[in-house]
Design a protein around this motif. Structure first.
Motif: not given
Length: 262
Positions: A93-119
């Motif tokens: 699911a697309y994150q609605q906040v930036g990484p500095a504003g997101n505090v993942p819980a234990d057991g969470a999964v953060d995903g990153w994808r380099f894209v060429l796409s509209p914003d």
């Protein structure tokens, strides 16, 4: 800090305008071919003389409306940037906040994808590897005062890559970080070096890409991540229709002059 969106949103042309304009042109053409020979009064005769000129102006205005979106459409653009995702049982699911504003819980999964796409948004390509925390962190033992966060890095495709760079293969890591760590700190623990611009936009993960940050690329260019599609300009059929309108208007003026010389 944010790696969530590029600097500005692409513009699009409303899809309803061509249909409305077509109806306007058809109505104008119907007026053009309405018999004028039946004008029996002086007022009717004066109207029959002025109608072609008025109609020509109407048709030219319609042409301007038809071709107008071309200039606005040229601002449509894609961007190269790192998109940020959160993994779950239902996938990404697309994150609605930036990484500095997101505090993942234990057991969470953060995903990153380099894209060429509209914003940003759900239509942006997702990371390829599945968000499987158990598989990614199976070899990382829990530790007191720390949490485990799975991280998926997808460097995108060759078509996404700027300046002919070769994207690294996708990979996963398990970060063991302090409980209060945010996603930016999680990323820094497993994928250095990170690069940010002066506006705190995340530009590079694990040194990729080597240069650039949220670069704008013309939509529909050969380097686009999405196949097919239009570059946002007016369709060939619409341009041809505009040419036909101009010819009809010119014909109307010629007919009017011919009647006056008889």
């Amino acid at each position: 800090m944010t790696g969530l969106t590029p600097r500005r949103r692409a513009t699009t042309v409303p899809r309803t305008r061509p249909a409305v304009l077509l109806l306007t042109l058809l109505a104008a053409c119907a007026t053009l071919f309405r018999p004028a020979a039946g004008a029996s009064t002086a007022a009717d005769h004066r109207t029959s003389r002025t109608r072609p000129a008025v109609l020509l102006l109407t048709l030219l205005a319609a042409c301007a409306t038809l071709l107008g979106p071309a200039a606005g459409a040229s601002s449509a653009a894609d961007y190269r940037y790192w998109s940020f995702w959160k993994g779950g049982a239902d996938g990404w699911a697309y994150q609605q906040v930036g990484p500095a504003g997101n505090v993942p819980a234990d057991g969470a999964v953060d995903g990153w994808r380099f894209v060429l796409s509209p914003d940003g948004g759900q239509d942006t390509p997702r990371p390829g590897p599945a968000p499987d925390f158990a598989a990614i962190c199976q070899d990382t033992a829990p530790s007191g005062g720390h949490k485990r966060v799975a991280v998926v890095l997808d460097f995108g495709t060759v078509q996404d890559a700027p300046g002919g760079e070769q994207p690294p293969a996708a990979r996963t890591s398990c970060a063991s970080v302090p409980t209060a760590a945010n996603s930016a700190e999680v990323l820094a623990a497993v994928a250095p070096p990170l690069r940010y611009d002066s506006g705190a936009l995340l530009c590079a993960i694990a040194g990729y890409p080597h240069a650039g940050c949220g670069d704008q690329v013309a939509a529909g260019s050969d380097s686009g991540a999405k196949g097919g599609g239009s570059d946002g300009g007016p369709a060939l059929g619409l341009i041809a229709g505009a040419g036909a309108v101009v010819l009809l208007g010119a014909g109307a003026v010629w007919q009017a002059r011919r009647r006056r010389t008889r």
